[in-house]
Motif scaffolding. Sequence first.
Motif, PDB file in Angstrom:
ATOM      1  N   ILE A 253      -7.613   4.276  -6.332  1.00 28.97           N
ATOM      2  CA  ILE A 253      -8.430   3.545  -5.356  1.00 28.97           C
ATOM      3  C   ILE A 253      -9.882   4.010  -5.353  1.00 28.97           C
ATOM      4  O   ILE A 253     -10.690   3.539  -4.552  1.00 28.97           O
ATOM      5  N   HIS A 254     -10.227   4.915  -6.284  1.00 27.77           N
ATOM      6  CA  HIS A 254     -11.614   5.344  -6.428  1.00 27.77           C
ATOM      7  C   HIS A 254     -12.264   4.714  -7.654  1.00 27.77           C
ATOM      8  O   HIS A 254     -12.993   5.363  -8.392  1.00 27.77           O
ATOM      9  N   GLY A 255     -11.996   3.443  -7.896  1.00 27.82           N
ATOM     10  CA  GLY A 255     -12.671   2.734  -8.977  1.00 27.82           C
ATOM     11  C   GLY A 255     -11.774   1.880  -9.850  1.00 27.82           C
ATOM     12  O   GLY A 255     -12.058   0.691 -10.054  1.00 27.82           O
ATOM     13  N   PRO A 256     -10.673   2.438 -10.397  1.00 30.42           N
ATOM     14  CA  PRO A 256      -9.810   1.619 -11.256  1.00 30.42           C
ATOM     15  C   PRO A 256      -9.268   0.376 -10.561  1.00 30.42           C
ATOM     16  O   PRO A 256      -9.002  -0.634 -11.226  1.00 30.42           O
ATOM     17  N   ASN A 257      -9.095   0.434  -9.248  1.00 29.43           N
ATOM     18  CA  ASN A 257      -8.597  -0.738  -8.509  1.00 29.43           C
ATOM     19  C   ASN A 257      -9.572  -1.906  -8.542  1.00 29.43           C
ATOM     20  O   ASN A 257      -9.189  -3.055  -8.283  1.00 29.43           O
ATOM     21  N   MET A 258     -10.827  -1.655  -8.895  1.00 29.97           N
ATOM     22  CA  MET A 258     -11.833  -2.726  -8.890  1.00 29.97           C
ATOM     23  C   MET A 258     -11.617  -3.732 -10.014  1.00 29.97           C
ATOM     24  O   MET A 258     -12.188  -4.820  -9.989  1.00 29.97           O
ATOM     25  N   GLN A 259     -10.779  -3.402 -10.984  1.00 29.79           N
ATOM     26  CA  GLN A 259     -10.478  -4.347 -12.063  1.00 29.79           C
ATOM     27  C   GLN A 259      -9.371  -5.330 -11.678  1.00 29.79           C
ATOM     28  O   GLN A 259      -9.087  -6.263 -12.424  1.00 29.79           O
ATOM     29  N   LEU A 260      -8.727  -5.107 -10.518  1.00 27.08           N
ATOM     30  CA  LEU A 260      -7.571  -5.917 -10.139  1.00 27.08           C
ATOM     31  C   LEU A 260      -7.900  -7.403 -10.041  1.00 27.08           C
ATOM     32  O   LEU A 260      -8.940  -7.802  -9.527  1.00 27.08           O
ATOM     33  N   THR A 261      -6.963  -8.197 -10.530  1.00 27.84           N
ATOM     34  CA  THR A 261      -6.958  -9.651 -10.361  1.00 27.84           C
ATOM     35  C   THR A 261      -5.502 -10.041 -10.113  1.00 27.84           C
ATOM     36  O   THR A 261      -4.597  -9.221 -10.293  1.00 27.84           O
ATOM     37  N   VAL A 266       1.311  -4.196 -11.054  1.00 29.34           N
ATOM     38  CA  VAL A 266       1.032  -2.821 -10.636  1.00 29.34           C
ATOM     39  C   VAL A 266       2.324  -2.188 -10.113  1.00 29.34           C
ATOM     40  O   VAL A 266       2.962  -2.721  -9.200  1.00 29.34           O
ATOM     41  N   PHE A 267       2.699  -1.066 -10.724  1.00 33.41           N
ATOM     42  CA  PHE A 267       3.923  -0.349 -10.379  1.00 33.41           C
ATOM     43  C   PHE A 267       3.565   0.959  -9.681  1.00 33.41           C
ATOM     44  O   PHE A 267       2.624   1.649 -10.089  1.00 33.41           O
ATOM     45  N   PHE A 268       4.343   1.297  -8.664  1.00 30.44           N
ATOM     46  CA  PHE A 268       4.136   2.533  -7.913  1.00 30.44           C
ATOM     47  C   PHE A 268       5.394   3.391  -7.989  1.00 30.44           C
ATOM     48  O   PHE A 268       6.501   2.890  -7.801  1.00 30.44           O
ATOM     49  N   ILE A 269       5.198   4.676  -8.261  1.00 31.30           N
ATOM     50  CA  ILE A 269       6.296   5.649  -8.193  1.00 31.30           C
ATOM     51  C   ILE A 269       6.004   6.545  -6.997  1.00 31.30           C
ATOM     52  O   ILE A 269       5.089   7.374  -7.041  1.00 31.30           O
ATOM     53  N   ASP A 270       6.749   6.366  -5.926  1.00 32.24           N
ATOM     54  CA  ASP A 270       6.499   7.128  -4.704  1.00 32.24           C
ATOM     55  C   ASP A 270       7.671   8.057  -4.414  1.00 32.24           C
ATOM     56  O   ASP A 270       8.718   7.629  -3.930  1.00 32.24           O
ATOM     57  N   ALA A 271       7.467   9.343  -4.706  1.00 29.52           N
ATOM     58  CA  ALA A 271       8.470  10.361  -4.372  1.00 29.52           C
ATOM     59  C   ALA A 271       7.802  11.502  -3.613  1.00 29.52           C
ATOM     60  O   ALA A 271       8.238  12.648  -3.667  1.00 29.52           O
ATOM     61  N   ASN A 272       6.728  11.165  -2.914  1.00 31.01           N
ATOM     62  CA  ASN A 272       5.960  12.155  -2.160  1.00 31.01           C
ATOM     63  C   ASN A 272       6.629  12.389  -0.810  1.00 31.01           C
ATOM     64  O   ASN A 272       6.679  11.482   0.027  1.00 31.01           O
ATOM     65  N   GLU A 273       7.122  13.602  -0.603  1.00 35.33           N
ATOM     66  CA  GLU A 273       7.848  13.912   0.641  1.00 35.33           C
ATOM     67  C   GLU A 273       6.917  14.097   1.835  1.00 35.33           C
ATOM     68  O   GLU A 273       7.369  14.086   2.985  1.00 35.33           O
ATOM     69  N   LYS A 274       5.617  14.273   1.587  1.00 33.61           N
ATOM     70  CA  LYS A 274       4.711  14.703   2.648  1.00 33.61           C
ATOM     71  C   LYS A 274       4.138  13.555   3.476  1.00 33.61           C
ATOM     72  O   LYS A 274       3.771  13.751   4.637  1.00 33.61           O
ATOM     73  N   HIS A 275       4.025  12.388   2.890  1.00 40.12           N
ATOM     74  CA  HIS A 275       3.456  11.260   3.628  1.00 40.12           C
ATOM     75  C   HIS A 275       3.756   9.957   2.891  1.00 40.12           C
ATOM     76  O   HIS A 275       4.327   9.969   1.794  1.00 40.12           O
ATOM     77  N   THR A 289      -2.734  -8.970  -5.873  1.00 36.80           N
ATOM     78  CA  THR A 289      -1.755  -9.515  -6.813  1.00 36.80           C
ATOM     79  C   THR A 289      -0.369  -9.499  -6.188  1.00 36.80           C
ATOM     80  O   THR A 289       0.009  -8.533  -5.523  1.00 36.80           O
ATOM     81  N   ASP A 290       0.385 -10.563  -6.429  1.00 35.21           N
ATOM     82  CA  ASP A 290       1.774 -10.612  -5.948  1.00 35.21           C
ATOM     83  C   ASP A 290       2.687  -9.723  -6.770  1.00 35.21           C
ATOM     84  O   ASP A 290       3.775  -9.360  -6.322  1.00 35.21           O
ATOM     85  N   LYS A 291       2.237  -9.358  -7.968  1.00 41.16           N
ATOM     86  CA  LYS A 291       3.098  -8.648  -8.916  1.00 41.16           C
ATOM     87  C   LYS A 291       3.001  -7.140  -8.685  1.00 41.16           C
ATOM     88  O   LYS A 291       2.439  -6.392  -9.491  1.00 41.16           O
ATOM     89  N   ILE A 292       3.534  -6.713  -7.549  1.00 32.65           N
ATOM     90  CA  ILE A 292       3.585  -5.294  -7.216  1.00 32.65           C
ATOM     91  C   ILE A 292       5.046  -4.857  -7.144  1.00 32.65           C
ATOM     92  O   ILE A 292       5.914  -5.618  -6.705  1.00 32.65           O
ATOM     93  N   TYR A 293       5.315  -3.611  -7.586  1.00 26.57           N
ATOM     94  CA  TYR A 293       6.680  -3.106  -7.650  1.00 26.57           C
ATOM     95  C   TYR A 293       6.662  -1.609  -7.297  1.00 26.57           C
ATOM     96  O   TYR A 293       5.718  -0.900  -7.658  1.00 26.57           O
ATOM     97  N   MET A 294       7.704  -1.168  -6.610  1.00 24.93           N
ATOM     98  CA  MET A 294       7.772   0.240  -6.236  1.00 24.93           C
ATOM     99  C   MET A 294       9.101   0.858  -6.649  1.00 24.93           C
ATOM    100  O   MET A 294      10.154   0.256  -6.464  1.00 24.93           O
TER     101      MET A 294
END
Length: 374
Positions: A253-261, A266-275, A289-294
């Motif tokens: 979210i500090h720049g690479p997200n600016m290319q989004l269309t 976009v795939f997310f791997i969320d295994a963060n126990e802290k938050h 984009t509608d094409k998001i996956y977690m």
Amino acid sequence: MTMEKDMRYYVEISGWRMEQNLERRNELLSELTELYRKSERKDLCIIASGSSLNGAMAAENFLRKYSGCRVLLISPTEYLDYRREEAKEYFCIAISQSGCSTNTIQAVKGMREDGTLAIVLTGNLEAELQKDADYFIEYGVGNETVEYVTLGFSTLTEYLMLFALEVGKANGKLKDGAYQKLLEEIRISCRANSEMYRQAELFTRKYYREFLEMEKAIIISDGAGMGAAREAALKFGETLKIPALYYESEEYIHGPNMQLTPEYAVFFIDANEKHNRMQEIFAATGLVTDKIYMVTNKKTEFSERVCSVEIPVRNEVTPLFTVVLFQYIAAVVTMEKNQFKCHPLFEKFEEKIHCKTENYMKRNRKESKRCADM
């Protein structure tokens, strides 16, 4: 298992094979552990490339936290050209699943020139690299007979985690209670790998058309998940033959997200126990984009586009199962679209530059033709 030994077969058996390796860990680890105990160099340097380096990255946080050692992960080029003197201070392990990577072969030769014990982990005890190694150790994958490896990544990640436990015990870092608890979390994660395979089948069926049409992808993670994200990007690039990038969540979210269309997946791997910060970023990305996956092992507020196995294990062991969805998508879509062949001009590239030995290249040309003819 009677399934054809294609890429999907190796994804499916990963959890089962890792459980087997966990039970025979003393046999698999005895030689390497004994070499470490006898060595005067107690910090660890791992030299690898491709999926082998990704597997080491996936195990890195576990290695650092529980071995009681400094851990250095470098590619063969980085070792040979930039950090060779530094590496002399470490207990060095080179890794090549195929045993045919030309850069790893050169690194192992360099280790021997420097008087460093040339220890190699491999999945192919008959490979050319054998003649250059002082110790050639099979880490529990066996000979994975497809070019785009999956089982090798998972079993290597587990092997290095198990090695960390033995090193931690030898260094006095881990008492027996902590050692046993970590073993149990690894066992739970091996079983989660098999469950994640079943979830990946359902998930891929549900979003089948989107995955068939995917043209560019970004994979987001943090912590130990960065090794899995890097492997996911590699698998999408080499099998689906699409641009695939990976980022740490806050860096995304500090720049690479600016290319989004709307065309991006976009795939997310969320295994963060802290938050649950990554889930907030997931929701924000869905506004573009509608094409998001977690992929996650946590409860979420989202009922759609989440592939999950809810198990309470620490972040450091989650790469043992979070990579499965990406391996499965790569296996299925590559087969469905028959994308084993590269662009015709790629042959000119391979004629000019080789990353594997000639014997390996000949074998894989036959394998690619077999898959294309299926």
